[in-house]
Scaffold this motif. Structure first.
Motif, mmCIF file in Angstrom:
data_model
loop_
_atom_site.group_PDB
_atom_site.id
_atom_site.type_symbol
_atom_site.label_atom_id
_atom_site.label_comp_id
_atom_site.label_asym_id
_atom_site.label_seq_id
_atom_site.Cartn_x
_atom_site.Cartn_y
_atom_site.Cartn_z
ATOM 1 N N ILE A 25 -7.598 -36.597 -2.927
ATOM 2 C CA ILE A 25 -8.340 -36.875 -1.692
ATOM 3 C C ILE A 25 -7.412 -36.730 -0.491
ATOM 4 N N SER A 26 -6.192 -37.224 -0.623
ATOM 5 C CA SER A 26 -5.207 -37.145 0.475
ATOM 6 C C SER A 26 -4.880 -35.692 0.813
ATOM 7 N N ASP A 27 -4.682 -34.864 -0.225
ATOM 8 C CA ASP A 27 -4.398 -33.443 0.009
ATOM 9 C C ASP A 27 -5.606 -32.730 0.609
ATOM 10 N N GLU A 28 -6.791 -33.049 0.107
ATOM 11 C CA GLU A 28 -8.020 -32.402 0.574
ATOM 12 C C GLU A 28 -8.250 -32.632 2.059
ATOM 13 N N TYR A 29 -8.009 -33.881 2.506
ATOM 14 C CA TYR A 29 -8.322 -34.241 3.890
ATOM 15 C C TYR A 29 -7.083 -34.424 4.769
ATOM 16 N N GLY A 30 -5.881 -34.174 4.210
ATOM 17 C CA GLY A 30 -4.652 -34.291 4.988
ATOM 18 C C GLY A 30 -4.368 -35.695 5.467
ATOM 19 N N LEU A 31 -4.502 -36.673 4.577
ATOM 20 C CA LEU A 31 -4.304 -38.076 4.946
ATOM 21 C C LEU A 31 -2.827 -38.460 4.849
ATOM 22 N N SER A 32 -2.400 -39.344 5.721
ATOM 23 C CA SER A 32 -1.028 -39.862 5.665
ATOM 24 C C SER A 32 -0.926 -40.905 4.561
ATOM 25 N N ASN A 33 0.316 -41.255 4.191
ATOM 26 C CA ASN A 33 0.524 -42.292 3.179
ATOM 27 C C ASN A 33 -0.015 -43.633 3.647
ATOM 28 N N THR A 34 0.098 -43.908 4.948
ATOM 29 C CA THR A 34 -0.403 -45.171 5.492
ATOM 30 C C THR A 34 -1.906 -45.282 5.299
ATOM 31 N N VAL A 35 -2.634 -44.203 5.609
ATOM 32 C CA VAL A 35 -4.096 -44.198 5.433
ATOM 33 C C VAL A 35 -4.451 -44.314 3.955
ATOM 34 N N SER A 36 -3.714 -43.599 3.104
ATOM 35 C CA SER A 36 -3.977 -43.652 1.662
ATOM 36 C C SER A 36 -3.798 -45.066 1.124
ATOM 37 N N GLY A 37 -2.739 -45.732 1.571
ATOM 38 C CA GLY A 37 -2.522 -47.118 1.154
ATOM 39 C C GLY A 37 -3.614 -48.039 1.658
ATOM 40 N N THR A 38 -4.089 -47.767 2.881
ATOM 41 C CA THR A 38 -5.161 -48.574 3.462
ATOM 42 C C THR A 38 -6.451 -48.429 2.657
#
Length: 385
Positions: A25-38
């Motif tokens: 999901i992070s790669d698909e939408y270009g999410l930062s680690n902070t957002v992923s952790g959230t």
């Protein structure tokens, strides 16, 4: 019972699949680690919130309507993940999956506890089914991505939506009495005055402290400590769940032959011994043995403590939600404590903090046995009178 077993397998599937899907999901939408952790924190928050919702809504809607409504949140949550990469909406989606997961856990534990008359065997089998779903989660993602590429996780999410819809249909067909509505203690919190409830809550809190850290930090501990390769560490993560499944099935078959206090003492003692062995060695074979021992020992604690306070849960509908909220706090607090200690003093120090939680777990198990002995003495005295 069969409905609860099926739905809990689905619950284990989507509860554990988020960790496997998150990198994709992070790669698909270009999410930062902070957002992923959230996103993961939002899921945990939803799981915690469910303890209140699953206790209150049945009083007003009835148990069947309430659980169907709360189950629909997982459909909406995964649909959001498929359709948009907006961080705010994704956080909301993960929150929704947590609400459904916690609500279904509350409902299934309550119904199986009620139908089986607080049988540790029945509750252990229920949690074995959850482990089957959890074990299947990584394989569903692997299978979907191999067939459909990196966006195959959306296919996996779609499969979960279908399974959730099937779960809602099964819930609608259950012959279920609305005991929460009829119960004069429906909104009572008198159980908070019971020492046995707080002993059970203490066991669940420290158990979930340990479980959350072992599941969440184990692979990182092995890799950062240069004890093994990442691939072997992932294998051990799967082995942990295999051991938990074996332990829960064993408890399901033999749980009713032992007193609940005896079961708790055996499982908590085993967890203590094997976890100390895990941290005290760098031998990969011993670590593998210790991992299996930790999973096997921990497996019966959760269902046994639900059964141990089963009579209270039947008398006070609000008790189970409160118990799960207290336990859920442990799964949120302890991983953060482990992370903070790891940053300050190293990963070994962070994992060593779990020993404190396990020792408290052992202490509360001892307290439960004392309460059990006192209860038996009171029963004998009443019988003689």
């Amino acid at each position: 019972m069969l409905c609860c077993f099926f739905v809990f397998a689905v619950n284990g599937l989507y509860g554990m699949i988020l960790g496997s899907m998150l990198p994709l999901i992070s790669d698909e939408y270009g999410l930062s680690n902070t957002v992923s952790g959230t996103l993961l924190s939002a899921h945990s928050l939803g799981n915690l919130t469910a303890g209140f919702l699953a206790g209150i809504l049945p009083v007003y809607l009835g148990r069947k309507k309430a659980i169907i409504f709360l189950c629909s949140f997982v459909v909406v949550g995964f649909a959001i993940m498929i359709m948009t990469g907006n961080p705010v909406l994704l956080i909301l989606g993960f929150l929704f999956t947590g609400i459904s997961r916690g609500s279904i856990s509350n409902f299934n534990n309550s119904v199986v506890n009620e139908v089986s008359d607080s049988s540790p065997a029945a509750l252990s089998f229920l949690h074995s089914i959850f482990a089957v779903g959890a074990l299947s989660a990584p394989f569903l993602v692997i299978f979907s991505t191999r067939l459909f590429g990196l966006s195959g996780w959306k296919v996996a999410a779609g499969i979960i939506i279908v399974l959730a819809l099937v779960s809602m249909v099964l819930f609608s067909r259950m012959k279920l009495s609305d005991s929460a509505v009829k119960n004069k203690n429906a909104t009572s919190y008198t159980f908070l005055k019971l020492k046995s409830f707080w002993v059970g809550a203490g066991i669940l809190f420290f158990y979930l402290c340990a479980e959350a850290c072992i599941n969440g930090w184990m692979v990182k501990y092995f890799v950062d400590s240069n004890l093994m390769t990442t691939e072997y560490a992932q294998v051990l993560a799967s082995l942990l769940w295999v051991a938990m499944l074996a332990g829960r099935l064993l408890t399901a078959f033999y749980g009713d032959f032992f007193k609940k206090g005896t079961l708790l003492l055996l499982t908590c003692s085993g967890t203590t011994v094997f976890y100390l062995l895990l941290l005290s060695t760098t031998n990969v074979r011993l670590i593998t043995f210790a991992i299996f021992g930790v999973g096997f020992s921990m497996a019966g604690i959760y269902p046994t403590i639900i059964a141990a306070v089963g009579k209270t849960l039947q008398t006070y509908p609000m008790a189970l939600g409160t118990l799960l909220v207290i336990g859920g706090l442990g799964s949120i607090i302890m991983p953060m404590v482990t992370g903070a200690l790891s940053d300050a003093f190293g990963i070994f120090a962070g994992m060593s903090a779990v020993i404190v939680a396990i020792l408290f777990l052992l202490g509360f198990a001892g307290s439960y046995i004392l309460e059990e002995i006192k209860s038996e003495k009171r029963a004998e005295e009443a019988k003689e009178t």
